[in-house]
Design a protein around this motif. Structure first.
Motif, short mmCIF file in Angstrom:
data_model
loop_
_atom_site.label_atom_id
_atom_site.label_comp_id
_atom_site.label_asym_id
_atom_site.label_seq_id
_atom_site.Cartn_x
_atom_site.Cartn_y
_atom_site.Cartn_z
N THR A 285 0.84 -1.20 0.00
CA THR A 285 0.00 0.00 0.00
C THR A 285 0.88 1.26 0.00
O THR A 285 0.63 2.21 -0.74
CB THR A 285 -0.92 0.01 1.23
OG1 THR A 285 -0.15 -0.21 2.41
CG2 THR A 285 -1.98 -1.07 1.10
N TYR B 206 -8.55 1.13 -1.38
CA TYR B 206 -8.22 0.59 -0.05
C TYR B 206 -9.38 0.78 0.91
O TYR B 206 -9.72 -0.13 1.68
CB TYR B 206 -6.97 1.27 0.50
CG TYR B 206 -6.47 0.65 1.79
CD1 TYR B 206 -5.63 -0.45 1.76
CD2 TYR B 206 -6.87 1.17 3.03
CE1 TYR B 206 -5.18 -1.04 2.94
CE2 TYR B 206 -6.43 0.59 4.22
CZ TYR B 206 -5.58 -0.51 4.16
OH TYR B 206 -5.16 -1.09 5.33
N THR C 267 -11.39 -2.29 2.77
CA THR C 267 -11.17 -2.51 4.20
C THR C 267 -12.10 -1.72 5.11
O THR C 267 -12.25 -2.05 6.28
CB THR C 267 -9.72 -2.16 4.57
OG1 THR C 267 -9.51 -0.75 4.34
CG2 THR C 267 -8.74 -2.95 3.71
N ASP D 280 -5.64 4.25 4.86
CA ASP D 280 -4.23 4.01 5.16
C ASP D 280 -3.46 5.28 4.83
O ASP D 280 -3.21 5.58 3.66
CB ASP D 280 -3.71 2.84 4.32
CG ASP D 280 -2.27 2.48 4.67
OD1 ASP D 280 -1.64 3.23 5.44
OD2 ASP D 280 -1.77 1.45 4.19
N ILE E 211 -3.43 -2.06 -5.01
CA ILE E 211 -4.07 -2.03 -3.70
C ILE E 211 -4.86 -3.32 -3.45
O ILE E 211 -4.83 -3.90 -2.35
CB ILE E 211 -5.00 -0.81 -3.57
CG1 ILE E 211 -4.17 0.48 -3.55
CG2 ILE E 211 -5.86 -0.91 -2.31
CD1 ILE E 211 -3.22 0.59 -2.38
N VAL F 75 -4.52 -6.10 -0.16
CA VAL F 75 -5.52 -6.34 0.89
C VAL F 75 -6.06 -7.77 0.82
O VAL F 75 -5.83 -8.49 -0.11
CB VAL F 75 -6.68 -5.33 0.77
CG1 VAL F 75 -6.17 -3.93 0.98
CG2 VAL F 75 -7.38 -5.44 -0.58
#
Length: 555
Positions: free
Chosen positions: A125, A148, A152, A156, A551, A555
């Motif tokens: 990331t 991201y 999630t 971040d 990304i 994840v």
């Protein structure tokens, strides 16, 4: 003074507006600073936001998220509408080769970022943010952050930190790569330009203007439309000079007689053949043509009638109906060839040559009412945002990957804007915005986005850099320079791309206007701009998509 403290350090709408305006205003002022002719531009807003956040000036997370995402999609929409009309045409002829090298550069930068991620043990990331900063691609940063968050549910800040650290040296690295390639290939600017001019003169596909006197009796009494059927070579007759010295604008129904002199545009390889077939080439001074042609004038006529939007230039039959010639079409500052199959759009500026009375009739037909262009067309803006949000939210499942892939707000808006910008006129959708209006949308959008990103990333920024984040500067510089040097070397040595176009391709491949400005400043021609605009649309699209894909791998 409690009210002032609450306004600056508190919460609420007034606090949000104050802080956002402060960050943008200071950043925009700093953007005017140049060192050796190079500026970091609006990225200063990001740095000001980081500083403000570091000293405790923060926004509510919900407000911050809305400002960031809304600013991003407004910016992406404006970019998509700008590149849309030329997106697909950029793959034609030489554009295919240049875009191929741009794709190679993108692939190399992504590959090097993945290698550094493993070797240096940096989170993917964070490395994605470094990659976006190294190639100075702010929309890619936005797409990465959004991807991201969608995956999630949280943000971040290291993505923005990596971008901020790598960006300044990214701008310098692109220009430095151009200088290094010039040294490696020992390019002499004047000699290179002279070589290109000689090559263009010898290019068989180039066009010449010739004056041909009609001596072949076959063409006596023939119309120009019939004359073209008798000759297999392609040519355009612009003007006719009769034996008495009068000059007429050529039209399809114009009748040719012996001893008429034709002002023709024909390919260089066919020039001699066409001239000998029709008659003989004669020398007529350009001043003589203009001197005899004083009753004809040239005017720029702007398309402002919605009925003309989406129609083809040839369907208007301007030469046959009005006796005028359209010699050039300018769209958003770019000159286009006035061919019969050119699809017209609102705001196109046609350079038309003919008699004053005829030009007025053409102006009435096309509109030429500048006041209409000043009225904003807001429907396409919100239609694109609506469709972009829908498209960006559609989940795509691939194989056994549990996490669905989405284009996101940035990717969805970009795809829709490109398609609407290119195909909108076909369904009579008026997509025209003035250059200044498009630029205003872009600047407002990117300013809001960068301010929000900076305000969200400032907390812990200094600690991160001191704790080892300074190494990211070196990683970013490698990602900037190495792909450009490899691609530039291959393109110039084996791809035979001239140095001026190569510099434009490198600037466009990193979507970096300061690099284009540098290339244009040392180039005696406009080839850097041609290279930049050729690869910019595809590069912008791929930079955004690849940032999202990295990304999703993380994840």
């Amino acid at each position: 003074m409690e009210w002032f403290r609450e306004l600056v350090f508190g919460t609420g709408i007034a606090h949000s507006i104050l802080l956002l305006a402060l960050v943008i205003a200071v950043g925009a002022a700093l953007a005017k600073i140049k060192v050796a002719g190079v500026s970091l531009g609006m990225t200063w807003i990001l740095f000001v936001g980081i500083v403000a956040s570091h000293f405790g000036l923060v926004l509510d997370p919900v407000v911050l998220g809305f400002i960031r995402d809304f600013g991003l999609i407004v910016f992406i929409f404006a970019v998509g509408m700008q590149v849309g009309p030329s997106f697909f045409s950029s793959f034609r002829k030489g554009g295919l080769k240049l875009n191929g090298f741009a794709v190679l550069s993108i692939a190399l930068s992504v590959g090097i970022a993945l290698i550094l991620c493993k070797v240096a043990d940096v989170k993917l990331t964070t490395m994605t943010g470094i990659l976006c900063g190294a190639v100075t691609n702010t929309p890619g940063l936005g797409a990465a952050q959004e991807a991201y968050h969608d995956a999630t549910g949280v943000s971040d800040p290291s993505i923005a930190m990596g971008y901020a650290v790598a960006y300044p040296l990214g701008v310098i690295g692109i220009i430095l790569s151009m200088i290094l390639l010039r040294v490696i290939f020992r390019v002499n600017i004047e000699a290179e330009n002279k070589r290109l001019e000689e090559a263009r003169r010898d290019d068989p596909s180039a066009t010449n203007t010739v004056s041909v006197k009609v001596t072949n009796p076959v063409f006596s009494g023939k119309k120009i439309a019939d004359m073209k059927k008798l000759c297999t070579n392609r040519f355009v007759i612009s003007r006719i000079m009769h034996p008495d010295g009068t000059v007429d604008i050529a039209a399809g129904h114009s009748v040719i007689n012996l001893d008429d002199v034709l002002y023709m545009v024909v390919s260089a390889k066919d020039s001699a053949r066409v001239a000998s077939f029709i008659g003989e080439e004669v020398t007529v001074d350009d001043d003589k043509w203009r001197e005899e042609n004083q009753k004809y004038v040239s005017r720029r006529i702007v398309i402002t009638k919605p009925q003309i939007n989406g129609r083809y230039l040839g369907d208007l039959k301007l030469r046959n109906n009005f006796g005028v010639n359209v010699v050039r079409v300018n769209r958003a500052g770019i000159d286009l060839a006035a061919t019969a199959n050119l699809q017209l759009q609102m705001g196109d500026r046609l350079t038309v040559v003919g008699e004053e009375a005829a030009l007025q009739d053409v102006a009435n037909m096309l509109g030429n009412q500048l006041k209409r262009l000043r009225h904003p067309n807001i429907i396409p803006i919100f239609v694109c945002l609506l469709l972009g949000a829908l498209l960006g939210s559609i989940p795509f499942y691939f194989g056994n990957i549990p996490q669905p892939v989405k284009l996101g707000l940035a990717g969805g808006t970009l795809v829709v804007a490109i398609l609407v910008g290119r195909f909108g006129p076909k369904i009579r959708m008026i997509t025209y915005t003035t250059v200044s209006a498009n630029l205003m949308l872009r600047e407002i959008g990117i300013s809001m986005f960068l301010a929000a990103v900076g305000l969200g990333a400032g907390s812990g920024f200094v600690e991160t850099i001191v704790g080892g984040g300074w190494k990211w500067i070196g990683y970013g510089f490698i990602i900037t320079v190495l792909p450009l040097l490899i691609t530039g070397f291959i393109a110039h040595k084996w791809g035979k791309v001239d140095f001026f176009t190569l510099m434009g391709m490198m600037a466009g491949g990193t979507t970096d206007p300061p690099a284009l400005s540098f290339a244009s400043s040392i180039s005696p021609n406009d080839l850097p701009a041609v290279g930049y605009t050729t690869v910019y649309p595809l590069t912008m699209f791929l930079r955004i998509i690849t940032a999202q894909m990295l990304i999703l791998l993380a994840v």
